[in-house]
Design a protein around this motif. Structure first.
Motif, mmCIF file in Angstrom:
data_model
loop_
_atom_site.group_PDB
_atom_site.id
_atom_site.type_symbol
_atom_site.label_atom_id
_atom_site.label_comp_id
_atom_site.label_asym_id
_atom_site.label_seq_id
_atom_site.Cartn_x
_atom_site.Cartn_y
_atom_site.Cartn_z
ATOM 1 N N ASP A 287 0.822 -1.215 0.000
ATOM 2 C CA ASP A 287 0.000 0.000 0.000
ATOM 3 C C ASP A 287 0.854 1.263 0.000
ATOM 4 N N GLY A 288 0.202 2.401 -0.280
ATOM 5 C CA GLY A 288 0.951 3.637 -0.433
ATOM 6 C C GLY A 288 0.400 4.834 0.293
ATOM 7 N N GLY A 289 -0.747 4.674 0.996
ATOM 8 C CA GLY A 289 -1.306 5.808 1.724
ATOM 9 C C GLY A 289 -2.045 6.779 0.829
ATOM 10 N N PHE A 290 -2.665 7.790 1.441
ATOM 11 C CA PHE A 290 -3.539 8.697 0.696
ATOM 12 C C PHE A 290 -2.826 9.944 0.200
ATOM 13 N N SER A 291 -1.680 10.268 0.784
ATOM 14 C CA SER A 291 -1.045 11.556 0.503
ATOM 15 C C SER A 291 -0.122 11.481 -0.700
ATOM 16 N N ARG A 292 -0.137 12.540 -1.509
ATOM 17 C CA ARG A 292 0.780 12.618 -2.651
ATOM 18 C C ARG A 292 2.219 12.820 -2.178
ATOM 19 N N LYS A 293 2.412 13.269 -0.954
ATOM 20 C CA LYS A 293 3.740 13.242 -0.347
ATOM 21 C C LYS A 293 3.877 11.880 0.311
ATOM 22 N N ALA A 294 4.154 10.876 -0.493
ATOM 23 C CA ALA A 294 4.086 9.483 -0.056
ATOM 24 C C ALA A 294 4.847 9.273 1.250
ATOM 25 N N CYS A 295 4.137 8.692 2.234
ATOM 26 C CA CYS A 295 4.709 8.543 3.575
ATOM 27 C C CYS A 295 5.913 7.613 3.599
ATOM 28 N N PHE A 296 6.055 6.741 2.601
ATOM 29 C CA PHE A 296 7.150 5.773 2.577
ATOM 30 C C PHE A 296 8.351 6.260 1.767
ATOM 31 N N TRP A 297 8.217 7.406 1.084
ATOM 32 C CA TRP A 297 9.229 7.796 0.106
ATOM 33 C C TRP A 297 10.592 8.085 0.729
ATOM 34 N N ASP A 298 10.632 8.752 1.864
ATOM 35 C CA ASP A 298 11.913 9.109 2.472
ATOM 36 C C ASP A 298 12.756 7.884 2.806
ATOM 37 N N PHE A 299 12.128 6.731 2.956
ATOM 38 C CA PHE A 299 12.867 5.493 3.207
ATOM 39 C C PHE A 299 13.174 4.758 1.904
ATOM 40 N N THR A 300 12.143 4.547 1.097
ATOM 41 C CA THR A 300 12.305 3.689 -0.083
ATOM 42 C C THR A 300 13.145 4.336 -1.184
ATOM 43 N N ARG A 301 13.291 5.668 -1.181
ATOM 44 C CA ARG A 301 14.072 6.303 -2.241
ATOM 45 C C ARG A 301 15.554 5.940 -2.152
ATOM 46 N N HIS A 302 15.964 5.399 -1.005
ATOM 47 C CA HIS A 302 17.359 4.969 -0.855
ATOM 48 C C HIS A 302 17.578 3.524 -1.315
ATOM 49 N N LEU A 303 16.489 2.832 -1.657
ATOM 50 C CA LEU A 303 16.611 1.437 -2.104
ATOM 51 C C LEU A 303 16.814 1.390 -3.616
ATOM 52 N N ASP A 304 17.586 0.424 -4.051
ATOM 53 C CA ASP A 304 17.786 0.307 -5.496
ATOM 54 C C ASP A 304 16.604 -0.405 -6.161
ATOM 55 N N ARG A 305 15.813 -1.141 -5.370
ATOM 56 C CA ARG A 305 14.739 -1.899 -6.003
ATOM 57 C C ARG A 305 13.638 -2.245 -5.006
ATOM 58 N N LEU A 306 12.403 -2.148 -5.480
ATOM 59 C CA LEU A 306 11.248 -2.720 -4.792
ATOM 60 C C LEU A 306 10.843 -3.941 -5.622
ATOM 61 N N ASP A 307 11.131 -5.132 -5.095
ATOM 62 C CA ASP A 307 10.895 -6.345 -5.878
ATOM 63 C C ASP A 307 9.414 -6.596 -6.120
ATOM 64 N N ALA A 308 8.569 -6.142 -5.210
ATOM 65 C CA ALA A 308 7.120 -6.315 -5.378
ATOM 66 C C ALA A 308 6.384 -5.186 -4.681
ATOM 67 N N ILE A 309 5.263 -4.784 -5.272
ATOM 68 C CA ILE A 309 4.352 -3.818 -4.663
ATOM 69 C C ILE A 309 2.970 -4.455 -4.641
ATOM 70 N N LEU A 310 2.319 -4.398 -3.490
ATOM 71 C CA LEU A 310 0.968 -4.941 -3.347
ATOM 72 C C LEU A 310 0.023 -3.820 -2.941
ATOM 73 N N ILE A 311 -0.989 -3.571 -3.770
ATOM 74 C CA ILE A 311 -2.032 -2.595 -3.448
ATOM 75 C C ILE A 311 -3.266 -3.385 -3.010
ATOM 76 N N THR A 312 -3.588 -3.325 -1.729
ATOM 77 C CA THR A 312 -4.670 -4.167 -1.211
ATOM 78 C C THR A 312 -6.052 -3.645 -1.579
ATOM 79 N N ARG A 313 -6.217 -2.325 -1.746
ATOM 80 C CA ARG A 313 -7.557 -1.795 -1.981
ATOM 81 C C ARG A 313 -7.487 -0.519 -2.798
#
Length: 568
Positions: A287-313
């Motif tokens: 999931d990614g949350g409701f805000s366009r300032k994605a709450c996970f971005w400050d962490f995940t932008r340092h990763l070279d890869r997200l192997d999978a993304i699951l959008i539950t709803r």
């Protein structure tokens, strides 16, 4: 937590010294409450969202102008143009708080003005309580920002403000005390997007409408005004739209986190959360949350890869965050790279989106529009959404398998591919006019029919199981329910009742093997105990014969003992 200061809750010339926070102490049923100050003046509150673009900024300023021009001086008896000129001349900078929130407060003898720019939920709630509990005759509320098309909720920095929350403020003691003391003397004008319950008919049904005069989106009272234009120009510099590159900046340091054990990070997003599950060499975003300032971005932008993304709803609280990241990657190929994308998106309705683009309100956030935009961004990124449905067998989807390290499986528990809710959701997708988020469908639970949002009924519920290669390491199980109803989760788990790792609170491959090998021995012991416990009762004849036999043996034993004694 920074909170707004209440300003001018009573006209200074007629103020009385009396605590508003505590209820009056009445010693008798017929005792009259204290006399309050007469009402006078007005209260103006403007709630402004953070614009995403220059075009949206102009739309927001236009909505503020429309709300101000409905001010009827013949009813309010406060010259708004004169008061706005005073504010413009003073040009108060206001106070800035966390996340770019800004609160401008200005009070004169006749008007209290509050401008909330990109506010947090608790700030708006407190300011709304201050305003509705004030001793002013007229209250003028303008919301000029983004609105969820389904419920009509105002989108704020860390959540939303719904019609239900607005109504609940009237139940506060301070507010009730004022509107009941001055029944039918207070007027409230509310300007906002007429979606959900933000309309005159619903407001007229509320209990507080019998105590004060509430008007939703009243007509314009005057036309062009120089003071209003100058006030809009004064607010203009405070609304600075951020580009998607500024909102989601890239990282200078990119790599991969080598987790020694399965790890779960949760990113609180206010209205909608997000989570990252990681093991050595594999990262999965849920999931990614409701805000366009994605709450996970400050962490995940340092990763070279997200192997999978699951959008539950697909609902108001879970589309904008991940869609903003996809838009960011369309602009520039920034990290992280994306592997598999699991989401139940209805592909093939892009033409409807393009056809309606010119007609829709640009400040309305529609679930279907967001999802169609997500599909288009995925297409540009050469990614295809993978559908998540439960089949009759409930076979796992293997997400990751590395020899010597372990494997990661995902079991989809909901929705069922052939369920009525899925077919209904798919059929209504193309017909949606912004109301898919409010549509409800009925399900039978224990003989009772419940009506739930269809987005919840078709929400993906997934069980992720990590099987480490080391047989002594603990098996990790994570359930991501999305917004799936409880009874549907249980139905899905019923399909996995034969899964050995779900039969124990904690287990490893070795403990499961040991439990399996002990099972026959335990069964044999149980059968022996069962035979002993449930042995049939003896008859009376059998009992007498047994007693006689025992007595005979005892007598024989005594005789032998006596003979041995006589020999010595």
């Amino acid at each position: 937590m920074w909170e707004p200061n209440p300003v001018l809750v009573q006209p200074p010339a007629l103020a009385v010294s009396w605590r508003m926070a505590d209820p009056p102490q009445l010693t008798g049923a017929c005792m009259d409450p204290p006399q309050l100050s007469p009402l006078s003046g007005a209260y103006l509150m403007i709630v402004v969202g953070e614009p995403f673009s220059e075009e949206h900024k102009q739309l927001i300023l236009r909505k503020i102008e429309q709300g101000l021009k409905s001010w009827d001086i013949s009813e309010v008896h406060v010259d708004l143009e004169k008061e706005l000129s005073v504010i413009t001349d003073c040009a108060p900078p206001g106070e800035e708080a966390r996340g770019g929130e800004r609160l401008i407060q200005f009070a004169t003898e006749n008007l209290v003005t509050e401008v909330l720019i990109h506010p947090q939920v608790n700030t708006l709630q407190q300011c709304m309580k201050n305003m509705l509990g004030s001793f002013t005759k007229h209250r003028h509320i303008i919301h000029a920002g983004y609105t969820f098309a389904a419920q009509g909720s105002w989108i704020l920095q860390d959540g939303n403000f719904s019609n239900e929350e607005f109504v609940s403020v009237f139940e506060e003691y301070d507010v009730q005390r004022v509107i009941r003391s001055f029944e039918r003397s207070i007027s409230i004008h509310l300007h906002c997007c007429p979606r959900g319950d933000w309309n005159q008919d619903v407001m007229n049904q509320q209990p507080f409408s019998k105590l004060c005069q509430v008007s939703v989106n009243p007509e314009t009272a005057f036309k062009d005004s120089e003071p209003v234009s100058q006030f809009i120009n004064y607010l203009d510099p405070f609304l600075q739209p951020q580009s998607i590159q500024e909102r989601l900046p890239p990282s200078d340091v990119v790599g991969n986190i080598r987790f020694s054990h399965p790890t779960l990070y949760v990113f609180p997003g206010g209205q909608g959360d997000s989570a990252l599950f990681g093991i050595n060499g594999f990262n999965m975003l849920i999931d990614g949350g409701f805000s366009r300032k994605a709450c996970f971005w400050d962490f995940t932008r340092h990763l070279d890869r997200l192997d999978a993304i699951l959008i539950t709803r697909l609902n108001d609280e879970n589309t904008q965050g991940i869609n903003a990241v996809l838009e960011r990657k369309v602009v520039n190929n920034v990290y992280p790279q994306i592997g598999h994308f699991f989401a139940n998106l209805v592909v093939g309705e892009g033409e409807v989106e393009k056809k309606d683009e010119a007609d829709k309100d640009q400040l309305l956030v529609n679930v279907v529009h967001e999802a169609n935009s997500m599909i288009e961004n995925l297409r540009i990124l050469n990614l295809k959404p993978q559908i998540c449905f439960r089949d009759n067998v409930c076979d796992p989807i293997n997400l990751y398998h590395k020899v010597g390290h372990g494997k990661l499986d995902m079991y989809v528990l909901n929705p069922s591919k052939d369920s009525r809710e899925v077919k209904e959701f798919m059929s209504r997708w193309s017909e949606d006019g912004g109301h898919l988020g409010t549509f409800k469908s009925g399900i039978n639970v224990d003989g009772k029919e419940l009506w739930l949002p269809i987005a919840n009924l078709v929400s993906v519920c997934a069980l992720v199981v990590w099987h480490p290669a080391n047989p002594n390491d603990t098996i990790t199980r994570l359930l991501f329910p999305g917004s799936t109803p409880q009874n549907k989760i249980f139905k899905g788990l019923e399909k996995l009742k034969k899964l050995e790792c779900l039969k124990y609170s904690t287990c490893s491959a070795n403990t499961l093997q040991q439990a399996k090998s002990k099972q026959p021995t335990q069964t044999k012991e149980f059968e022996m105990k069962k035979e002993k416990v449930f042995k049939p009762q003896q008859s009376e004849e059998e009992k007498i014969a047994k007693q006689e036999k025992l007595a005979k043996k005892k007598k024989e034993k005594l005789r032998r003992a006596k003979e041995e004694k006589n020999q010595f």
